[in-house]
Design a protein around this motif. Structure first.
Motif, PDB file in Angstrom:
ATOM      1  N   VAL A 183      23.355   8.976 -17.946  1.00 23.02           N
ATOM      2  CA  VAL A 183      24.420   9.546 -17.022  1.00 23.02           C
ATOM      3  C   VAL A 183      23.778   9.866 -15.566  1.00 23.02           C
ATOM      4  O   VAL A 183      22.646  10.037 -15.326  1.00 23.02           O
ATOM      5  CB  VAL A 183      24.729  11.069 -17.399  1.00 23.02           C
ATOM      6  CG1 VAL A 183      25.775  11.535 -16.471  1.00 23.02           C
ATOM      7  CG2 VAL A 183      25.253  10.837 -18.875  1.00 23.02           C
ATOM      8  N   ILE A 184      24.614   9.244 -14.470  1.00 26.86           N
ATOM      9  CA  ILE A 184      24.000   9.623 -13.139  1.00 26.86           C
ATOM     10  C   ILE A 184      24.855  11.026 -12.737  1.00 26.86           C
ATOM     11  O   ILE A 184      26.120  10.916 -12.820  1.00 26.86           O
ATOM     12  CB  ILE A 184      24.586   8.685 -12.099  1.00 26.86           C
ATOM     13  CG1 ILE A 184      24.133   7.316 -12.659  1.00 26.86           C
ATOM     14  CG2 ILE A 184      24.243   8.656 -10.660  1.00 26.86           C
ATOM     15  CD1 ILE A 184      22.608   7.086 -12.776  1.00 26.86           C
ATOM     16  N   VAL A 185      24.134  11.863 -12.300  1.00 30.91           N
ATOM     17  CA  VAL A 185      24.620  13.193 -11.716  1.00 30.91           C
ATOM     18  C   VAL A 185      24.507  13.264 -10.378  1.00 30.91           C
ATOM     19  O   VAL A 185      23.115  13.210  -9.800  1.00 30.91           O
ATOM     20  CB  VAL A 185      23.875  14.448 -12.374  1.00 30.91           C
ATOM     21  CG1 VAL A 185      24.475  15.648 -11.764  1.00 30.91           C
ATOM     22  CG2 VAL A 185      24.174  14.292 -14.002  1.00 30.91           C
ATOM     23  N   ALA A 186      25.410  13.150  -9.512  1.00 33.27           N
ATOM     24  CA  ALA A 186      25.312  13.094  -7.866  1.00 33.27           C
ATOM     25  C   ALA A 186      26.437  13.796  -7.457  1.00 33.27           C
ATOM     26  O   ALA A 186      27.447  13.280  -6.684  1.00 33.27           O
ATOM     27  CB  ALA A 186      25.611  11.821  -7.616  1.00 33.27           C
ATOM     28  N   PRO A 187      26.319  15.321  -7.470  1.00 34.65           N
ATOM     29  CA  PRO A 187      26.981  16.118  -6.870  1.00 34.65           C
ATOM     30  C   PRO A 187      26.936  16.453  -5.192  1.00 34.65           C
ATOM     31  O   PRO A 187      25.883  16.071  -4.844  1.00 34.65           O
ATOM     32  CB  PRO A 187      27.091  17.078  -7.555  1.00 34.65           C
ATOM     33  CG  PRO A 187      25.515  17.404  -7.943  1.00 34.65           C
ATOM     34  CD  PRO A 187      25.236  15.805  -8.194  1.00 34.65           C
ATOM     35  N   ASP A 188      27.787  16.692  -4.573  1.00 38.62           N
ATOM     36  CA  ASP A 188      27.744  17.484  -3.348  1.00 38.62           C
ATOM     37  C   ASP A 188      27.150  19.024  -3.441  1.00 38.62           C
ATOM     38  O   ASP A 188      27.217  19.561  -4.757  1.00 38.62           O
ATOM     39  CB  ASP A 188      28.930  17.496  -2.390  1.00 38.62           C
ATOM     40  CG  ASP A 188      28.858  17.445  -0.889  1.00 38.62           C
ATOM     41  OD1 ASP A 188      27.767  17.910  -0.614  1.00 38.62           O
ATOM     42  OD2 ASP A 188      29.778  17.452  -0.197  1.00 38.62           O
ATOM     43  N   SER A 189      27.113  19.672  -2.332  1.00 33.11           N
ATOM     44  CA  SER A 189      27.129  21.190  -2.749  1.00 33.11           C
ATOM     45  C   SER A 189      28.030  21.740  -2.904  1.00 33.11           C
ATOM     46  O   SER A 189      29.160  21.454  -2.663  1.00 33.11           O
ATOM     47  CB  SER A 189      26.311  21.841  -1.344  1.00 33.11           C
ATOM     48  OG  SER A 189      27.302  21.646  -0.272  1.00 33.11           O
ATOM     49  N   PHE A 190      28.083  23.059  -3.660  1.00 35.35           N
ATOM     50  CA  PHE A 190      28.939  23.817  -3.854  1.00 35.35           C
ATOM     51  C   PHE A 190      28.735  24.944  -2.688  1.00 35.35           C
ATOM     52  O   PHE A 190      28.047  25.958  -3.280  1.00 35.35           O
ATOM     53  CB  PHE A 190      29.103  24.525  -5.380  1.00 35.35           C
ATOM     54  CG  PHE A 190      29.590  23.487  -6.342  1.00 35.35           C
ATOM     55  CD1 PHE A 190      30.459  23.730  -7.204  1.00 35.35           C
ATOM     56  CD2 PHE A 190      28.722  22.464  -6.684  1.00 35.35           C
ATOM     57  CE1 PHE A 190      30.901  22.953  -8.405  1.00 35.35           C
ATOM     58  CE2 PHE A 190      29.073  21.310  -7.364  1.00 35.35           C
ATOM     59  CZ  PHE A 190      30.295  21.783  -8.307  1.00 35.35           C
ATOM     60  N   LYS A 191      29.419  24.973  -1.696  1.00 35.97           N
ATOM     61  CA  LYS A 191      29.153  25.834  -0.603  1.00 35.97           C
ATOM     62  C   LYS A 191      29.279  27.217  -0.558  1.00 35.97           C
ATOM     63  O   LYS A 191      30.293  27.443  -1.576  1.00 35.97           O
ATOM     64  CB  LYS A 191      30.090  25.231   0.755  1.00 35.97           C
ATOM     65  CG  LYS A 191      29.624  24.026   1.355  1.00 35.97           C
ATOM     66  CD  LYS A 191      30.563  23.720   2.524  1.00 35.97           C
ATOM     67  CE  LYS A 191      30.244  22.406   3.080  1.00 35.97           C
ATOM     68  NZ  LYS A 191      30.141  21.132   2.438  1.00 35.97           N
ATOM     69  N   GLY A 192      28.244  27.905  -0.269  1.00 40.77           N
ATOM     70  CA  GLY A 192      28.128  29.347  -0.785  1.00 40.77           C
ATOM     71  C   GLY A 192      27.689  29.869  -2.041  1.00 40.77           C
ATOM     72  O   GLY A 192      27.539  30.827  -2.377  1.00 40.77           O
TER      73      GLY A 192
END
Length: 378
Positions: A5-14
């Motif tokens: 599995v590739i896990v590639a999220p952006d930030s969850f701002k705040g």
């Protein structure tokens, strides 16, 4: 055969950086199956999280520096430093970003990018040979003039007096002295990392599109547009370069315009594409079974150049299923499926306030990834 599995999220701002979100998702996946192969690739688009993402890929350290925040208060901010290549990674958001101000403090007439210039100056003194500057998340509409003031550029009024630059000062600029700019500014290789393609002026420009989120009121919009227009004319007269229509000149409150005008042909890269390339995301997708991405809120704007859709499009090309975890779903996202996002899963699993959800972001991401795998393997 082990699942990859590739896990590639952006930030969850705040709530979480992209690095923290990726680690939490990985923890949930491996709690479900300890033998699962999980490759984490924290993502960003040039805004908040760019330093974390690039340091996780390239290695390096954080350099802390006392600088001014958007309202001129002393804070400790940092930038990334990769010593073996003498590369500095600077986020506009680190010293000049929206997260540094409370909602009631938003004041684009007074805010400045001076602190970003202080970070860049420190990197230059450290011997940087390449600077990657991420544009995004700024609390400013000063066209980056504060940054260049910190780097030695003099912005003068019609009496020849030096101005302290902020949003309100733009229309007072009558001349620019660039001979005093930090001498190493022309010696380094510049890469501007941004996924914003807006021009400086007009209905799709820096003021009209991004001004309101920085505190520009409806009444102030035409005032700021006039200030920015007047400033642009002075800069273009000084440099003989016409940069107001260049894609990305409206990024970070017009910062892009001044960068394009005063630097000698900086390289411009999509922040997302830069990180995807350096992390070899395409290569990792070749033998992946699933991709998990995500961000704090997914809405109709997420379909236009945001990280999760960029990830989904690459996964679709590689014929790998892709899902997104998110703190909040808003609006119509039916079209997301055609972009490759097969499932959008909110991480919140019971009624709770926004504040509680944000404070529990890591826990909720972990539980959501575990919950998804239980359904995925039914």
């Amino acid at each position: 055969m082990k699942m990859k599995v590739i896990v590639a999220p952006d930030s969850f701002k705040g709530s979480m950086s992209s690095t923290e979100a990726a680690a939490s998702i990985k923890e949930g996946l491996q709690a479900y199956d300890p033998d699962m192969t999980v490759k984490t690739i924290p993502m960003a688009d040039g805004g908040e999280g760019t330093v974390d993402a690039l340091l996780s890929i390239l290695g390096g350290t954080r350099i802390e520096k006392e600088v001014f925040d958007p309202l001129g208060r002393e804070i400790t901010a940092s930038y990334g430093w990769i010593n073996h290549t003498k590369t500095a990674v600077v986020e506009t958001a680190a010293a000049s970003g929206l997260p540094l101000l409370d909602t009631q403090e938003l004041n684009p007439m007074e805010t400045s990018t001076y602190g970003t210039g202080q970070l860049i100056a420190d990197a230059l003194e450290r011997g940087a040979e390449k600077i990657i500057l991420g544009l995004g998340g700024s609390a400013t509409v000063d066209a980056g003039t504060g940054c260049f003031q910190a780097l030695g550029v003099h912005f003068l009024n019609d009496k020849g007096e030096k101005l302290d630059m902020c949003g309100d000062s733009l229309s007072s600029v009558s001349n620019i002295e660039t001979d005093s700019m930090h001498p190493r500014m022309s010696e380094v290789e510049w890469t501007i990392a941004s996924d914003v393609t807006n021009p400086l002026l007009g209905e799709k420009g820096a003021v009209a599109v991004f001004g309101p989120q920085k505190g520009v009121t409806q009444e102030q919009l035409p005032i700021f547009e006039q200030k920015m227009t007047q400033y642009a004319s002075v800069v273009e007269d000084h440099t003989t370069k016409k940069c107001r229509h260049i894609n990305g000149s409206g990024a970070a409150g017009g910062f892009g315009f001044t960068l394009f005008s005063l630097l000698d042909q900086p390289e411009v890269e999509s922040g997302f594409r830069l990180i995807a390339e350096w992390s070899d995301l395409k290569g990792h997708l070749a033998d992946a079974d699933l991709v998990i991405t995500g961000e704090g809120k997914m809405d109709s704007q997420s379909l236009y150049g945001k990280v999760p859709v960029g990830i989904a499009q690459m996964a679709k090309e590689a014929e790998v299923p892709c899902i997104a975890l998110t703190g909040k779903v808003e609006g119509d996202l039916v079209a997301a499926k055609s972009e490759g996002l097969q499932v959008i899963l909110p991480i919140v699993d019971e009624p709770m306030s926004l504040e509680e959800a944000m404070s529990r972001g890591k826990e909720l991401c972990k539980k959501a990834s575990h919950r998804f795998m239980e359904v995925y393997h039914m």
